[in-house]
Design a protein around this motif. Structure first.
Motif, mmCIF file in Angstrom:
data_model
loop_
_atom_site.group_PDB
_atom_site.id
_atom_site.type_symbol
_atom_site.label_atom_id
_atom_site.label_comp_id
_atom_site.label_asym_id
_atom_site.label_seq_id
_atom_site.Cartn_x
_atom_site.Cartn_y
_atom_site.Cartn_z
ATOM 1 N N MET A 27 48.155 44.751 8.970
ATOM 2 C CA MET A 27 49.469 44.128 8.821
ATOM 3 C C MET A 27 50.060 44.224 7.432
ATOM 4 O O MET A 27 51.260 44.543 7.094
ATOM 5 N N LEU A 28 49.183 43.746 6.440
ATOM 6 C CA LEU A 28 49.450 43.575 5.122
ATOM 7 C C LEU A 28 49.852 44.919 4.795
ATOM 8 O O LEU A 28 51.006 45.079 4.060
ATOM 9 N N HIS A 29 49.052 46.042 4.892
ATOM 10 C CA HIS A 29 49.463 47.108 4.372
ATOM 11 C C HIS A 29 50.908 47.920 4.944
ATOM 12 O O HIS A 29 51.647 48.221 4.065
ATOM 13 N N ALA A 30 51.115 47.466 6.061
ATOM 14 C CA ALA A 30 52.358 47.746 6.750
ATOM 15 C C ALA A 30 53.561 47.247 5.777
ATOM 16 O O ALA A 30 54.578 47.635 5.785
ATOM 17 N N ALA A 31 53.077 45.898 5.772
ATOM 18 C CA ALA A 31 54.413 45.065 5.211
ATOM 19 C C ALA A 31 54.598 45.454 3.641
ATOM 20 O O ALA A 31 55.466 45.448 3.276
ATOM 21 N N LEU A 32 53.653 45.504 2.928
ATOM 22 C CA LEU A 32 53.636 45.709 1.628
ATOM 23 C C LEU A 32 53.536 47.222 0.831
ATOM 24 O O LEU A 32 54.328 47.492 0.084
ATOM 25 N N TYR A 33 53.048 48.023 1.777
ATOM 26 C CA TYR A 33 52.977 49.549 1.219
ATOM 27 C C TYR A 33 53.434 50.424 2.039
ATOM 28 O O TYR A 33 53.514 51.747 1.739
ATOM 29 N N GLY A 34 53.748 50.187 3.393
ATOM 30 C CA GLY A 34 54.309 51.183 4.514
ATOM 31 C C GLY A 34 53.377 52.480 4.694
ATOM 32 O O GLY A 34 52.240 52.145 4.853
ATOM 33 N N ASP A 35 53.804 53.397 4.651
ATOM 34 C CA ASP A 35 53.228 54.616 4.999
ATOM 35 C C ASP A 35 52.688 55.703 3.844
ATOM 36 O O ASP A 35 52.266 56.652 4.014
ATOM 37 N N GLU A 36 53.204 54.876 2.627
ATOM 38 C CA GLU A 36 53.163 56.018 1.749
ATOM 39 C C GLU A 36 51.677 56.212 1.085
ATOM 40 O O GLU A 36 51.327 57.244 0.434
ATOM 41 N N ASP A 37 50.880 55.204 1.320
ATOM 42 C CA ASP A 37 49.343 55.171 0.811
ATOM 43 C C ASP A 37 48.407 55.041 2.104
ATOM 44 O O ASP A 37 48.765 54.406 2.876
ATOM 45 N N GLN A 38 47.189 55.319 1.702
ATOM 46 C CA GLN A 38 46.232 55.327 2.749
ATOM 47 C C GLN A 38 45.434 53.681 2.345
ATOM 48 O O GLN A 38 45.480 53.400 1.246
ATOM 49 N N ALA A 39 44.819 53.381 3.404
ATOM 50 C CA ALA A 39 44.291 52.032 3.257
ATOM 51 C C ALA A 39 42.857 52.153 3.652
ATOM 52 O O ALA A 39 42.552 52.678 4.575
#
Length: 368
Positions: free
Chosen positions: A19-31
């Motif tokens: 959720m954090l990745h979606a909220a702060l970084y969107g789809d631009e980077d891999q996690a």
């Protein structure tokens, strides 16, 4: 570019990391999500966190870091949600191996940083128990968070500590957590929850479930755990705050004590000395008790009758919502029957399903 997110307590923190990745970084980077395989007894009947030796199909990334692909499987009788998370989410999951204490986790982090050269590193905790001193009477599971905090503070790289859903884990009073938080980073919305919506249909984490529910607008009082702890679902629920990492370490006595530990047993000993207990001891005792309980057949009629009684009593306590884990515990059902319970209730009263929680007020509203 790669974002590294450390799920401080494992379990639901790994879902919250998505959720954090979606909220702060969107789809631009891999996690890459570094997390424990520590799902507690609801999923895993074996006490404590799972180690690499408890799995088949892991992939070695560095000398001491194993990846958990969708094809990995826990070796029976152990259980783990990580392979399913890897199958259903686009992120890479790496396993925190605590068998060599905080020093071992520090080494894993250093190897990951060297290998990935991540754009950012976030240490994420849902609820805020990572900010505990260690002697709070409401604290139940400090060891995992203390180990990751101790390790992150020893890595020569910038790491941001984030607390999501202050107070939602029920470990520290919300007022106490709020007084320790730094600046607001983001307030989660229903859109941020969408990437993990299918995960929330089966994952048992209560704190992350409430985090998602509050992001979707649910408000009230949610009863959780076997003890029926009431958690307030407020506008603070979906917030994400930054906390100074060094301040957190300075406050967390257990994390400071285990900085140089080289075994999990050593870290457990410090937990018993500082907190008065080890959460793995609690799991050992509960697992032994559960093993002696007779297995009963799931009877829908009996369950629905017991549910009606539970709901009436809960409403009289001012409770508006509950989790399926709490319902299973209250109705005396084993963890293996939680999914059957969930399916039965949603089929019987779909208007009460406030995903991923169970709404105790929906029936009253319908009959008003």
């Amino acid at each position: 570019m790669t974002r590294l997110i450390v799920a401080a307590g494992g379990g639901g923190d790994a879902v919250a990391a998505a959720m954090l990745h979606a909220a702060l970084y969107g789809d631009e980077d891999q996690a890459v999500i570094l997390t424990y395989a520590w799902d507690r007894l609801l999923v895993d009947p074996v006490p404590g966190p799972r180690l690499p030796s408890d799995f088949t199909g892991l992939e070695l990334l560095t000398q001491s870091v194993w990846l958990v692909p969708a094809e990995a499987r826990p070796i029976a009788p152990a259980g783990s949600t990580l392979p399913r998370l890897a199958a259903e989410l686009p992120h890479t999951f790496a396993l925190i191996d605590p068998q060599h204490g905080a020093e071992g986790i520090t080494r894993q982090l250093e190897e990951l940083v060297s290998n990935l050269e991540p754009t950012s590193i976030d240490l994420l905790d849902v609820g805020g128990d990572i900010l505990a001193r260690g002697d709070e009477p409401t604290l139940k599971s400090p060891l995992a968070d203390a180990l990751t905090l101790a390790a992150c503070c020893q890595v020569n790289a910038p790491i941001r500590l984030l607390v999501a859903g202050p107070g939602l884990d029920g470990e520290l009073p919300i007022a106490q957590v709020q007084g320790l938080l730094g600046p607001l980073v983001h307030t989660l919305t229903a859109k941020d929850v969408e990437p993990v919506s299918s995960i929330l249909e089966w994952h048992p984490s209560e704190a992350t479930g409430m985090l998602a529910a509050t992001a979707r607008g649910v408000r009230g009082v949610c009863e959780v755990r076997d003890a029926g702890l009431p958690i307030s679902l407020t506008d603070d629920g979906p917030t994400l705050h930054e906390v100074d990492l060094d301040d957190a370490l300075s406050r967390n006595e257990l994390a400071r004590a285990i900085l140089s530990t080289t075994t999990l047993d050593e870290a457990e000993t410090h937990s018993r000395e500082i907190c008065g207990y080890s959460e793995i001891d609690y799991e050992r005792n509960k697992a032994a008790w559960l093993k002696d309980q007779p297995a009963e057949e799931f009877d829908p009629g009996t369950v629905l009758s017991q549910l009606d009684h539970f709901e009436n009593e809960a409403r009289s306590r001012g409770v508006t919502h509950t989790t399926f884990r709490r319902l299973a515990e209250a109705l005396g059902l084993p963890g293996s029957q939680r999914e059957a319970l969930r399916a039965l209730l949603i089929e019987t009263a779909p208007e009460q399903y406030a995903a991923p929680l169970w709404d105790l007020t929906a029936t009253e509203a319908a009959s008003a």
